[in-house]
Design an enzyme around this catalytic site. Structure first.
Site, PDB file in Angstrom:
ATOM      1  N   GLU A 115       0.836  -1.181  -0.070  1.00 45.56           N
ATOM      2  CA  GLU A 115       0.126  -0.074  -0.047  1.00 45.56           C
ATOM      3  C   GLU A 115       0.559   1.199  -0.091  1.00 45.56           C
ATOM      4  OE1 GLU A 115      -4.138  -1.445   1.977  1.00 45.56           O
ATOM      5  OE2 GLU A 115      -2.333  -1.174   3.341  1.00 45.56           O
ATOM      6  N   GLU A 122      -3.864  -9.544   3.378  1.00 47.42           N
ATOM      7  CA  GLU A 122      -4.613  -9.457   4.536  1.00 47.42           C
ATOM      8  C   GLU A 122      -5.884 -10.481   4.642  1.00 47.42           C
ATOM      9  OE1 GLU A 122      -2.553  -5.654   4.242  1.00 47.42           O
ATOM     10  OE2 GLU A 122      -3.257  -7.111   2.784  1.00 47.42           O
TER      11      GLU A 122
END
Length: 262
Positions: free
Chosen positions: A116, A136
């Site tokens: 990210e 995730e």
């Protein structure tokens, strides 16, 4: 910018050279995972660099052969601490990256929040053996640091959805084939390659570069009816700048331009 002011143990700020500065996430024992202190240091350093007219490009990398593992899970488990800066968001940049062009120089792994962070940068240079990914979901979590928002606009929808829903790791070669990575370099040569790209950018007019970046980013939210009018507000001051006159003069005189940022 004062390097001494910006440098902390977990974030090293290099000397500003020819308009380019290197920021190094310096937590190699934690695979450069970001804790709250590091997130705030990153945010604070971007403030300093954005306000420094001599800084034209920022290169962000990690120490010890890894880019970043994202959130420091040990700190999260111990105290519930999350690396979210009050203004710039997670990791000190994903909600509000700097106005100055930002290049990610990725060695090793850029997974989870590390991916990210790379997605929040304007360009990505990666080692041939670097890996990316948003794992995730494999841990019962979601990639809430911009991965779910940015990845679908960078690669085809179905490929982004597959990467998100499986959480599998993505090779640098695959990412380059999808247009997600700008340049691939041999392991150990990523920073040099990123600096070459940064120098190519820094030779251009700084006002024009920042305005161009701003139009590219902001225009995604503009309607077709308003796009040119809104673009004009940003680019017209550049057109009337001293740098624009200098650029024309340098071209006519067959010499390198001497930018002043005004």
């Amino acid at each position: 910018m004062s390097t001494a002011e910006a440098t902390t143990a977990s974030l090293l700020v290099g000397e500003l050279t020819d308009g380019v500065v290197v920021l190094t996430i310096n937590r190699p024992d934690a695979r450069n995972a970001i804790d709250l202190g590091t997130a705030r240091a990153i945010s604070r350093t971007f403030d300093l660099l954005d306000s420094d007219p001599a800084c034209r490009v920022i290169v962000l990398t990690g120490a010890g052969g890894h880019f970043s593992a994202g959130m420091d899970l040990k700190a999260f488990r111990a105290t519930g601490e999350r690396p979210v800066d009050e203004r710039r968001g997670a990791f000190g940049l994903v909600r509000e990256p700097p106005h100055t062009p930002l290049i990610a120089a990725v060695e090793g792994a850029a997974v989870g929040g590390g991916f990210e962070i790379a997605l929040a940068c304007d360009l990505i240079v990666a080692a041939e053996d670097a890996v990316f990914g948003l794992p995730e979901v494999q841990r019962g979590l979601t990639a809430a640091g911009g991965g779910l928002l940015r990845l679908p606009s960078r690669i085809p929808y179905h490929l982004a959805m597959e990467a998100v829903l499986t959480g599998r790791r993505l090779s640098a070669t695959w990412c380059a084939e999808q247009g997600l990575v700008n340049r691939i370099a041999p392991p150990g040569a990523v920073l040099d390659t990123a600096l070459e790209l940064a120098m190519e950018i820094s030779r251009n007019g700084p006002l024009a570069v920042k305005a161009s970046k701003r139009v590219v980013i902001e225009s995604g939210n503009w309607s077709a009816q308003e796009a040119f009018a809104r673009q004009e507000v940003i680019v017209d001051p550049v057109r009337h700048s001293a740098d624009a006159r200098e650029g024309a003069s340098a071209f006519a005189e067959k010499r390198a331009p001497r930018w002043t940022g005004s």
